[in-house]
Scaffold this active site. Sequence first.
Site, PDB file in Angstrom:
ATOM      1  N   ASP A  13     -46.836 -41.073 -27.373  1.00  0.00           N
ATOM      2  CA  ASP A  13     -47.013 -42.168 -28.331  1.00  0.00           C
ATOM      3  C   ASP A  13     -48.471 -42.088 -28.776  1.00  0.00           C
ATOM      4  OD1 ASP A  13     -47.470 -44.559 -29.630  1.00  0.00           O
ATOM      5  OD2 ASP A  13     -47.201 -45.831 -27.856  1.00  0.00           O
ATOM      6  N   LYS A  74     -55.400 -42.944 -36.966  1.00  0.00           N
ATOM      7  CA  LYS A  74     -54.024 -43.051 -37.466  1.00  0.00           C
ATOM      8  C   LYS A  74     -53.968 -43.782 -38.816  1.00  0.00           C
ATOM      9  CE  LYS A  74     -49.618 -44.440 -35.464  1.00  0.00           C
ATOM     10  NZ  LYS A  74     -49.031 -45.002 -34.236  1.00  0.00           N
ATOM     11  N   GLU A 179     -41.357 -44.828 -34.089  1.00  0.00           N
ATOM     12  CA  GLU A 179     -41.713 -45.633 -32.910  1.00  0.00           C
ATOM     13  C   GLU A 179     -40.620 -46.637 -32.494  1.00  0.00           C
ATOM     14  OE1 GLU A 179     -45.507 -47.045 -34.206  1.00  0.00           O
ATOM     15  OE2 GLU A 179     -46.401 -45.059 -33.979  1.00  0.00           O
ATOM     16  N   ASP A 205     -42.741 -55.113 -32.264  1.00  0.00           N
ATOM     17  CA  ASP A 205     -43.846 -54.229 -31.850  1.00  0.00           C
ATOM     18  C   ASP A 205     -45.168 -54.772 -32.395  1.00  0.00           C
ATOM     19  OD1 ASP A 205     -45.676 -52.239 -31.414  1.00  0.00           O
ATOM     20  OD2 ASP A 205     -44.453 -50.614 -32.213  1.00  0.00           O
TER      21      ASP A 205
END
Length: 624
Positions: A13, A74, A179, A205
Site C-alpha cells: 500500500d 503521491k 485501494e 477510507d
Amino acid sequence: MGKKGEAPAIGIDLGTTYSCVAVWQNNRVEIIPNEQGNRTTPSCVAFTYTERFIGDAARNQVAMNPANTVYDAKRLIGRRFNDATVQGYMKVWPFKIIEGESGKPMVVVTYKGDEKLFAAEEISSMLLSKMKEVANAYLNTDVKSAVITVPAYFDDLQRQATKDAAQAAGLNVLRLLNEPSAAAIAYGIDKKATLRGKTNFLIFDLGGGTFDVSLITINKGRHKVIAVDGDTHLGGEDFDNRMVEHFVSKFNRMYNKDITNKTQSGRKALGRLRVASERAKRILSSAVFTSIEVDCLYDRVDFSSKIFRAKFEELNMDIFDKCMETVKKCLRYAKWEKSMVDEVVLVGGSTRIPKVQQMLQDFFDGKDLCKAINPDEAVAYGAAVLAAKMSGKGNRMVKNLMCSDVVPLSLGWESYGEVMCVVIPKNTPIPVTMKMNCVTTDDNQYSILFKVFQGERSRSTDNIFLGEFVLNNLPIAPRGVAEATICFDIDDDGILKVFAEESTTGNRNGITITHSKQRISKEDTQRMLKDSKRYKDKDEEHTKKVDAYTSLDNYVYIMDIKLKDERIRKRLSGEDLTEMDDVVKKAKKWLDINEIAETNVIADKKKELHWVWSMCESVMGQFT
Ligand code: AMP
C-alpha cells in the site's frame, strides 16, 4: 504462476502519508514490520548534507530540515506542473517544486551540498525500494514481484507513473489494485465472504490526506466496485491543521506572539507544533484529554497546553459532517438503501477517531463496524492476498478470488449535433465490452468520424476528448441506411480500446487510448460530476435543441425525397410544384444557417413547413 522456493510476491500500500507492506505466509497474511518495528512506514524521503533517509528516519528530522524532506509524492505523481492540485499544494509544501522538461513537476532539494532535482516517480521509487528492503529483511530473500495499490480514481498517467516507479525499484508489478478493492478483499477473506453468497461492503477510507468512500459487492469470490466518491484534499492533515490553528491562537493569546509570521523561526515553530499536535490527536483517540509540550517553541518561550477530546471534536465537526455527506451521496449514486450495506469497513489511520466511528455507526443504525484488521493495514492486507493468488499461492478462498473495478466516468462518442452518446455508463464494472449501432447522417456518406469522449455532460464538447478515428469505405446508400457498430473495450488494467466496424464489408478501424494526457484525474472527475449536476438544465436544453433540429432536418429530407418522386410531381400543378420546390430549397438553406436556433424557433419552423405540406397533401391527396 509461482514456482516452489521462489521469493513470495508481496502487497504494497503506497500511501500518501504512510506505506505498508504485507505477504501471504503460513496460510495467512502477515504485515511486515520495518526495522523500527513499525507496521507502517512514513511515505517520506529526506536529503541531508551527508545522507538520504527514507521512512521513520526521514520523518523524525522533518522539523529540522523541512525544505529537504519530501512527502506527498503521491499527490504529484503522473501530474503536470501547471495542474491545479500541484499549484495548490506548492503553496503549503515546505519543499520547492519547479517545472521540468515537458511540464513535469520536479522536486528541488539540497543533497550532499548540491542542488538535485527529482521527479515524483523517483521519490515513489525510493519509497517502494524501502518497502521492498523491509520485506527482503523479513523474508530473508530477494522479493521480485508485488501487487501495488492505487486510489480508485487514479488515471492512466498516474497508474503508469506508479508502475514506472515500481520497475525502477526492481519490482515486477503483478497488478495495480484499487485501494478500496484491496480493503474489501481483506475483509472478504477475513469474513469468508468470498465463499458465501453476495455481500455488500461500504469502505470508509479516511487517511492522512485523502478520503474515499466505495461501495463494493463480493459475490462468490467476484469483487465488483459499484460506486466511488470522496475528496482528495480531506484527511488527518486537516485535523492536524485545526489543532495547530487552535494552539497558535492560544500561544498568541498567552504570550502575544504570532508564530505564523513566515519568518524562518516562525516556520520551524509551526513545524514542531504540527508534530506535537499530530501526536496529541492520536492520543485523543484513546484518551479523553492530553497535553502538548514544546520546549522553546518560539522566541525561547516554552509552550504547554491541555486539550480535551470534546474540544478536538468541536474543532473538526464540520469535516466529520462532510464525511457523512459523502457516505450518503455514494449510497445515492449506487441507489442503495443504507440497510443494503452488510459490512462497513474502516480503512486509514484517521478512522481511529472515536467521533468518526460513532457517527458512522449511528448512521448505520448501530451496526458493528469492521475493525478486525488494522485500518492502516487493510489495503496492504488485501494487496498481499491478491499477490498470493496471482503467484499461485494461498488457500482455497484466495484461489477463488476474482476482482473487477468500475469506470469512474461515462465513455461515449459524439453523434450529430455534439450529442454525447454514452456507450459505457459511469460505474460499469471492468473489464467490459459494450457496443452501439450508428447510422450515416448524409446520403452516400463515405466515412464516419468517431470522436471519443469521457464525462457526464450531454454535450460531447463539455466532456474530455480522448481521441478520434475515421471509418472509411462505407457502402453507397441513402442516409440512415449504412450502418456501423462502435465498440468500447476496457481491459483489466483499465486500458480503453475503441473501434468501429461496418457490417456488410467488415471494414474496421479504431484506436487504443492508453496513458493519454487526456484521461482524467480524480479532481477532474469530481469537478465534472459537480458540473454535470449544475449544468443539467443547460444540457437538457441542448438535447432538446438537437432533437428539434434533427426532427426538422428529417422532415425536410422526406419532403425533398417525395417532391423528387415523379408520381407526386404529376399530381401537383406547375405553380404548386414551383412553390413546393422553393419551400424545400428555402428550408434547406434555413437549416444550414440555423444550427444553433432555439428549440421553439425550430419547432415554429417545422409547424410552418408542416402547414404548407398539409396544404399540398390536401391538393394531391395523401401519398405515402
Ligand atoms: P494512513 O494514510 O491511512 O496511514 O493514515 C494516516 C493518518 O492517520 C495520519 O493523518 C495520522 O495522523 C492518522 N492517525 C493514525 N493513527 C491515528 C489515531 N490513533 N487517531 C487519529 N488519527 C490517527
